[in-house]
Scaffold this motif. Structure first.
Motif, PDB file in Angstrom:
ATOM      1  N   GLU A 198       4.929   1.043   8.913  1.00  0.00           N
ATOM      2  CA  GLU A 198       3.582   1.158   8.957  1.00  0.00           C
ATOM      3  C   GLU A 198       3.241  -0.015   7.944  1.00  0.00           C
ATOM      4  O   GLU A 198       3.612   0.133   6.964  1.00  0.00           O
ATOM      5  N   ILE A 199       2.133  -0.966   8.390  1.00  0.00           N
ATOM      6  CA  ILE A 199       1.478  -1.776   7.418  1.00  0.00           C
ATOM      7  C   ILE A 199      -0.097  -1.276   7.148  1.00  0.00           C
ATOM      8  O   ILE A 199      -0.540  -1.207   8.099  1.00  0.00           O
ATOM      9  N   VAL A 200      -0.074  -0.782   5.967  1.00  0.00           N
ATOM     10  CA  VAL A 200      -1.614  -0.564   5.359  1.00  0.00           C
ATOM     11  C   VAL A 200      -2.126  -1.610   4.736  1.00  0.00           C
ATOM     12  O   VAL A 200      -1.815  -1.824   3.525  1.00  0.00           O
ATOM     13  N   THR A 201      -3.045  -2.465   5.173  1.00  0.00           N
ATOM     14  CA  THR A 201      -3.629  -3.476   4.599  1.00  0.00           C
ATOM     15  C   THR A 201      -4.762  -2.857   3.727  1.00  0.00           C
ATOM     16  O   THR A 201      -5.471  -2.186   3.926  1.00  0.00           O
ATOM     17  N   GLY A 202      -5.032  -3.531   2.560  1.00  0.00           N
ATOM     18  CA  GLY A 202      -6.000  -3.180   1.850  1.00  0.00           C
ATOM     19  C   GLY A 202      -5.863  -3.610   0.260  1.00  0.00           C
ATOM     20  O   GLY A 202      -5.076  -4.416  -0.182  1.00  0.00           O
ATOM     21  N   ASP A 203      -6.463  -2.936  -0.743  1.00  0.00           N
ATOM     22  CA  ASP A 203      -6.525  -3.518  -2.122  1.00  0.00           C
ATOM     23  C   ASP A 203      -5.555  -2.490  -2.994  1.00  0.00           C
ATOM     24  O   ASP A 203      -4.884  -1.648  -2.472  1.00  0.00           O
ATOM     25  N   GLY A 204      -5.961  -2.657  -4.291  1.00  0.00           N
ATOM     26  CA  GLY A 204      -5.444  -1.654  -5.164  1.00  0.00           C
ATOM     27  C   GLY A 204      -5.860  -0.168  -4.782  1.00  0.00           C
ATOM     28  O   GLY A 204      -4.795   0.598  -5.008  1.00  0.00           O
ATOM     29  N   SER A 205      -6.907  -0.013  -4.082  1.00  0.00           N
ATOM     30  CA  SER A 205      -7.260   1.569  -3.834  1.00  0.00           C
ATOM     31  C   SER A 205      -6.218   2.060  -2.716  1.00  0.00           C
ATOM     32  O   SER A 205      -5.787   3.081  -2.623  1.00  0.00           O
ATOM     33  N   THR A 206      -5.822   1.127  -1.873  1.00  0.00           N
ATOM     34  CA  THR A 206      -5.086   1.502  -0.725  1.00  0.00           C
ATOM     35  C   THR A 206      -3.547   1.527  -1.420  1.00  0.00           C
ATOM     36  O   THR A 206      -2.796   2.614  -1.122  1.00  0.00           O
TER      37      THR A 206
END
Ligand code: NAD
Length: 525
Positions: A198-206
């Protein structure tokens, strides 16, 4: 500007920019914590069936993904170059080559590297006991990765985690999400069952949400500051973590080094990937007797480098990946200059190029009071200092909170090895620089503030499994000597065990045999 979170019609998005041209190259979702939790759940559901497959069956998928990657070499290298700013050649040599090599290596060798192991349990073995270690997958591995090697860093960990029977949730850097999505696409086309990557794109919050979603292991690569936050958040759930953090890697050039080759090594080690490698040469110590020749070579080789957009075939040094990092470089150089450093070449942001270009820079007259010799610069700067004695070189090398890699340059290999062992770092190379992250077989990781735990090689695989100890007593019809009941005879035998058995001498233990037999066959009540 290199990344930006924007609000699209329904949900926030991350925009990925080409740091050499400021052109937008794509948008990806900013995954919400609830979506991250769902991704972890999907991974958790998919993992047991995958773990039930043989190593060969898992390897088939990885090798298929490898074929697909090979078929897309140029397209992938160009995407990496556009997203991270590096030359296409470097995307090929420093990202695709090691990734393809790791895919090959772990597909063919994980079974042997994780083979159950018999343990020698000494005299307990003579009592019919045996012990083995078997290795079981952790479950769901969360990988949080940085932007400097957007393919190699996460993809190699994905391969190791999958080969050892885990499912993976990958949170790539917000600066290079498109390369990570490509990894996912390749594995999907290779037939990897749904939910396993699973690839969850996002920033530090992710990334923070991924830790909160209680995966079974976190493989984190990034800065020391974030690494500390990650360790703290993971500790709340007792989630084990591997931390691959920053470095301030020293290069020590002894008076008997091959000066020309050491200079070439220094230039590549400091400026490859625009110096944005955790194992870049961040400080160079050269013996005073050869410093003039060494510096002359370094200067000539540095000034010969062509800095341009990474997609040009003759580019040696591309753009830096983001403005924040470029500013850190500028700050370090101006601090050094204010304190008396001399700029031999470079030293000012390139004005003829519009992206985040900082020219390969060489500094002399530097010392350890300067930020450039203490903090991670992570840019194309090579500060060079001289030393008089081996001991001084070692003291300077070890005068750092970091301990990732280091190098010693000498024609005397025995001397090189001896000094290498005195330098505090996870990897110390002799007449080599930077590249061992690319060797699938060797462990990668640091000491001190460079982190803990390892990736790559057998040690890296062991981070992705739990060792289970299986202990067997073949003599199923006899009680143990130390079981109930206790009486004066028992006490005497235990004393004998303390003095004789624990001595490790079979002869001494044999003297206890009559007592042992009496106790084993004594009536129960
Ligand atoms: P970073 O620490 O800013 O970010 C790394 C990753 O962590 C990113 O994916 C980011 O989104 C995520 N993140 C940020 N805050 C988080 C949080 N609170 N919880 C969870 N995840 C969070 O690092 P960077 O700027 O992307 O990378 C550069 C650093 O990485 C340098 O210090 C470099 O030395 C280090 N690095 C180390 C290695 C190694 O193997 N030791 C390799 C490459 C890079």
């Amino acid at each position: 500007m290199s990344t930006l979170v924007v609000q699209s019609e329904q949900s926030p998005e991350i925009v990925s920019y080409d740091p050499a041209t400021a052109e937008e190259i794509g948008r990806v979702p900013l995954t919400s914590p609830a979506e991250v939790a769902r991704a972890v759940e999907r991974a958790r559901v998919a993992q047991p069936a995958w773990a039930g497959l043989s190593f060969k069956e898992r390897a088939r998928v990885i090798l298929k993904a490898r074929e697909i990657m090979l078929a897309q070499l140029e397209e992938l290298a160009t995407l990496i170059s556009r997203e991270a700013g590096k030359p296409v050649s470097e995307a090929m040599s420093m990202e695709l080559v090691p990734t393809l090599d790791a895919m090959h290596y772990f597909s063919h060798h994980t079974a042997a590297l994780l083979q159950p192991q018999k343990i020698d349990i000494g005299q307990y073995g003579l009592m019919g006991r045996s012990s083995r270690i078997v290795y079981k997958p952790m479950g769901v591995v969360g990988i949080i990765s940085p932007w400097n090697f957007p393919l190699a860093t996460p993809a190699e960990e994905v391969v190791m985690a999958l080969m050892s029977g885990n499912a993976v949730v990958l949170k790539p850097s917000e600066l290079t999400p498109l390369t990570a999505l490509k990894i996912g696409e390749i594995f999907t086309h290779a037939g990897l069952p749904e939910g396993l990557l699973e690839i969850v794109t996002g920033d530090g919050s992710t990334g923070a949400a991924l830790i909160e979603a209680r995966v079974d292991k976190i493989m984190f690569t990034g800065s020391v500051a974030t690494g500390k936050r990650v360790a703290e958040a993971a500790a709340k759930h007792l989630t084990p973590v591997v931390l691959e953090l920053g470095g301030k890697d020293p290069m020590v050039v002894l008076e008997d080094a091959d000066i020309e080759n050491a200079a070439r090594g220094a230039v590549w080690g400091a400026f490859a990937n625009s110096g944005q490698a955790c194992a870049s040469v961040e400080r160079c110590y050269v013996h005073e007797s050869i410093a003039p020749q060494f510096l002359a070579r370094v200067l000539a080789d540095t000034q010969a480098l062509r800095q341009e957009v990474g997609t040009r075939e003759d580019t040696d040094v591309g753009a830096m990946t983001n403005e924040r990092q470029l500013r850190i470089v500028e700050d370090h150089v101006s601090d050094a200059v204010e304190r008396g450093a001399k700029v031999v070449t470079g030293g000012k942001r390139s004005s003829n190029l519009s992206g985040y270009f900082y020219p390969p820079t060489v500094l002399t007259n530097v010392d350890h009071h300067m930020t450039i010799m203490r903090d991670e610069t992570f840019g194309p700067v090579l500060p060079v200092m001289t030393f008089k004695t081996e001991d001084e070189a070692i003291r300077l090398s070890n005068d750092s909170v970091f301990g990732l890699t280091a190098s010693v340059w000498t024609k005397d290999i025995a001397r090189g090895r001896r000094l290498a062992e005195r330098i505090e770092a996870g990897t110390v190379m002799v007449n080599e620089v930077l590249y061992t992250h690319g060797i699938a077989q060797t462990p990668w990781g640091g000491i001190k503030e460079s982190g803990y735990g390892r990736t790559h090689g057998r040690m890296g695989l062991l981070e992705l499994v739990t060792p289970r100890h299986i202990h067997v007593n073949r003599i199923s019809f006899l009680p143990d000597l130390w079981w109930f009941r206790y009486d004066p005879g028992a006490q005497k035998l235990f004393q004998g065990l303390a003095t004789h058995f624990t001595s490790g001498s079979l002869m001494k233990t044999a003297r206890l045999l009559p007592q042992m037999i009496r106790r084993l066959f004594a009536p129960r009540v």
